[in-house]
Design an enzyme around this catalytic site. Structure first.
Site, mmCIF file in Angstrom:
data_model
loop_
_atom_site.group_PDB
_atom_site.id
_atom_site.type_symbol
_atom_site.label_atom_id
_atom_site.label_comp_id
_atom_site.label_asym_id
_atom_site.label_seq_id
_atom_site.Cartn_x
_atom_site.Cartn_y
_atom_site.Cartn_z
ATOM 1 N N ASP A 10 0.864 -1.187 0.000
ATOM 2 C CA ASP A 10 0.000 0.000 0.000
ATOM 3 C C ASP A 10 0.902 1.239 0.000
ATOM 4 O O ASP A 10 1.811 1.356 0.825
ATOM 5 C CB ASP A 10 -0.896 -0.024 1.251
ATOM 6 C CG ASP A 10 -1.978 1.030 1.188
ATOM 7 O OD1 ASP A 10 -3.153 0.677 1.311
ATOM 8 O OD2 ASP A 10 -1.639 2.229 1.010
ATOM 9 N N ASP A 108 -3.817 2.276 -5.183
ATOM 10 C CA ASP A 108 -2.460 2.257 -4.600
ATOM 11 C C ASP A 108 -2.199 1.010 -3.765
ATOM 12 O O ASP A 108 -1.318 1.004 -2.915
ATOM 13 C CB ASP A 108 -2.236 3.512 -3.759
ATOM 14 C CG ASP A 108 -2.828 3.414 -2.359
ATOM 15 O OD1 ASP A 108 -3.875 2.753 -2.202
ATOM 16 O OD2 ASP A 108 -2.225 3.963 -1.426
ATOM 17 N N GLU A 109 -2.962 -0.055 -4.009
ATOM 18 C CA GLU A 109 -2.910 -1.188 -3.091
ATOM 19 C C GLU A 109 -3.071 -2.501 -3.844
ATOM 20 O O GLU A 109 -3.882 -2.597 -4.755
ATOM 21 C CB GLU A 109 -4.084 -0.980 -2.132
ATOM 22 C CG GLU A 109 -4.242 -1.994 -1.067
ATOM 23 C CD GLU A 109 -5.537 -1.777 -0.278
ATOM 24 O OE1 GLU A 109 -6.208 -0.729 -0.461
ATOM 25 O OE2 GLU A 109 -5.877 -2.670 0.494
HETATM 26 P P1 TTP Z 1 -5.257 4.968 1.076
HETATM 27 O O1 TTP Z 1 -4.228 3.950 0.749
HETATM 28 O O2 TTP Z 1 -6.374 4.581 1.979
HETATM 29 O O3 TTP Z 1 -4.578 6.235 1.765
HETATM 30 P P2 TTP Z 1 -3.181 6.905 1.481
HETATM 31 O O4 TTP Z 1 -2.368 6.137 0.491
HETATM 32 O O5 TTP Z 1 -3.401 8.334 1.119
HETATM 33 O O6 TTP Z 1 -2.500 6.885 2.900
HETATM 34 P P3 TTP Z 1 -1.900 5.616 3.670
HETATM 35 O O7 TTP Z 1 -0.436 5.907 3.814
HETATM 36 O O8 TTP Z 1 -2.601 5.616 4.980
HETATM 37 O O9 TTP Z 1 -2.176 4.415 2.833
HETATM 38 O O10 TTP Z 1 -5.895 5.527 -0.250
HETATM 39 C C1 TTP Z 1 -5.140 5.710 -1.438
HETATM 40 C C2 TTP Z 1 -5.593 6.966 -2.161
HETATM 41 O O11 TTP Z 1 -6.977 6.850 -2.473
HETATM 42 C C3 TTP Z 1 -5.436 8.215 -1.327
HETATM 43 O O12 TTP Z 1 -4.154 8.781 -1.465
HETATM 44 C C4 TTP Z 1 -6.530 9.078 -1.846
HETATM 45 C C5 TTP Z 1 -7.594 8.135 -2.330
HETATM 46 N N1 TTP Z 1 -8.707 8.086 -1.356
HETATM 47 C C6 TTP Z 1 -9.783 8.953 -1.518
HETATM 48 O O13 TTP Z 1 -9.817 9.722 -2.485
HETATM 49 N N2 TTP Z 1 -10.803 8.930 -0.605
HETATM 50 C C7 TTP Z 1 -10.786 8.107 0.490
HETATM 51 O O14 TTP Z 1 -11.730 8.119 1.313
HETATM 52 C C8 TTP Z 1 -9.675 7.207 0.650
HETATM 53 C C9 TTP Z 1 -9.627 6.268 1.840
HETATM 54 C C10 TTP Z 1 -8.676 7.241 -0.288
HETATM 55 MG MG MG Z 2 -2.153 4.075 0.662
#
Ligand code: TTP
Ligand code: MG
Length: 400
Positions: A10, A108-109
């Site tokens: 992730d 992103d995962e």
């Molecule tokens: P995530 O992987 O949940 O968050 P992140 O990568 O920003 O942070 P982390 O280090 O905690 O993983 O989500 C990936 C992307 O998806 C995030 O950068 C933005 C988008 N996203 C949204 O637009 N709305 C949301 O509610 C979530 C959870 C994510």
């Molecule tokens: Mg992320």
């Protein structure tokens, strides 16, 4: 059984990290991606924020006005989805160098089955270290990776070691890692289930693991058995390659458990339309239509019916799920969740137009036109409705 090595990757603060990468003046600053805060008057929510913004309490899905109150001096950006999609494609291309078994979960995962992908003296951790370095070198972004014998624990591990982390949970350490965690970490345990478990004096994963499984079964049905297994570190789900879609489904949890048939049929119609549209978008047609019903006491039933032809039409899916619902619904039972699924795609590439009835091709053109309008003007451009479903069984399209 051979122990699997599952990795969950992730990206860290993905959208915000891309912005910081492309504009060095943002490095080290709180950056919030989302709606325009308009000096505290804006509408909409936070997409994500950089790690520098997190100590202020900002997180995804929070109203942007709240974020603005918490940290008015952060840099607020609307974001650029094309740029994020491009970075995501680059990352997934890199992953393909290391294993063919990749299941993308979001932009992103991804899960990767890396069993047997490291050789000689290399360990799973070494391999994932190479993956992280490769992404850093080519895309200039940080990934966090969790490695474990199954998907659930790999995901918990990647979350645990963020940001820029790498953590392997070996089989012998699995329960020591898992049991002190709060029950909300178990897959599928949301606020309501958590509430029900706490009422049974189950507060952490260890409590859940040790709780008599027959009692969990009595309280939650099949789902209770699954919960017990997960809490004991048993999760045998494979990493599934997304290219091979086996079913398309959507489900909905009601805000409050309901016995209002109009509300339930409305949602079934909405879910049927959503599933049908996704099928059409992916060029798929299925023969088996299924329904999932979870009642307020967590009993879940699934029913499926295979029809004579492969379809991707809203009205046929709705007719089938409605019939299945009626056949399985005990009056006055409160419903917590319903879901609609279409599967049994067989060969999606078979050219079928030769076998289509004139009525089907008419329907095909109608849905094509509806899809085009929705693509252009948005989901709400056309509203389909049904009239008092339990009195009048007709499904019809309004406002066309
Ligand atoms: P995530 O992987 O949940 O968050 P992140 O990568 O920003 O942070 P982390 O280090 O905690 O993983 O989500 C990936 C992307 O998806 C995030 O950068 C933005 C988008 N996203 C949204 O637009 N709305 C949301 O509610 C979530 C959870 C994510
Ligand atoms: Mg992320």
């Amino acid at each position: 059984m051979l122990t699997r090595k599952i990795a969950h990757l992730d990206m860290d603060a993905f959208f915000a990290a891309v912005e910081q990468r492309d504009n060095p003046s943002l490095k080290g600053k709180p950056v919030v991606i989302g709606a325009d805060p308009k000096g505290g008057q804006g509408r909409g929510v936070v997409s994500t924020c950089s790690y520098e913004a997190r100590p202020f309490g900002i997180h995804s899905a929070m109203p942007i006005t709240r974020a603005y109150r918490l940290c008015p001096h952060a840099v607020y950006l609307r974001g650029n989805s094309r740029k994020y999609r491009h970075a995501s494609n680059q990352i997934f291309d890199i992953l393909k160098n290391y294993t063919p078994d990749i299941q993308p979960i979001s932009i992103d995962e991804a899960f990767m089955d890396i069993s047997g992908c490291f050789h000689g003296s290399e360990t799973a951790t070494d391999l994932c270290c190479r993956i992280k370095d490769h992404i850093k070198r080519e895309v200039q972004l940080n990934a966090s990776i969790g490695i474990a014998p199954n998907k659930m624990i790999a995901k918990i591990a990647s979350d645990y070691c963020k940001p820029d982390g790498l953590l392997e949970i070996k089989p012998e350490d699995m329960l020591n890692f898992l049991w002190p965690l709060p029950i909300g970490k178990i897959w599928g345990v949301g606020a309501k289930t958590q509430e029900a478990l706490v009422a049974m004096n189950i507060n952490n994963v260890g409590d859940l693991a040790k709780y008599p499984v027959d009692k969990l079964h009595a309280r939650f049905g099949e789902y209770g058995i699954k919960l017990s297994k997960l809490a004991n570190g048993i999760d045998e789900r494979p990493v599934e390659d997304d290219d091979e879609v086996k079913s398309v489904s959507n489900e909905h949890t009601f805000d409050t458990d309901t016995r209002n048939l109009d509300e339930i049929y409305d949602k079934l119609l909405f879910l049927s339309q959503k599933v049908a549209r996704r099928l059409r978008r992916h060029g798929l047609k299925g023969k088996t239509i299924g329904i999932k019903i979870r009642t307020a006491d967590f009993r879940t039933i699934t029913r499926a019916h295979t029809i004579g032809q492969r379809i991707h039409f809203d009205d046929i899916i709705y007719k089938e799920v409605k019939q299945m619902f009626e056949a399985n619904y005990k009056p006055n039972t409160r419903i917590r969740l319903i879901g609609v699924r279409v599967s049994n795609f067989e060969d999606p590439y078979v050219q079928e137009s030769l076998f289509e009835s004139p009525e089907d091709s008419k329907r095909e053109s109608m849905y094509k036109a509806i899809d085009q309008i929705k693509d252009k003007y948005g989901e709400k451009a056309i509203k389909s409705g049904h009239v008092k479903t339990h009195e009048n069984k007709e499904v019809r399209d309004r406002n066309l």
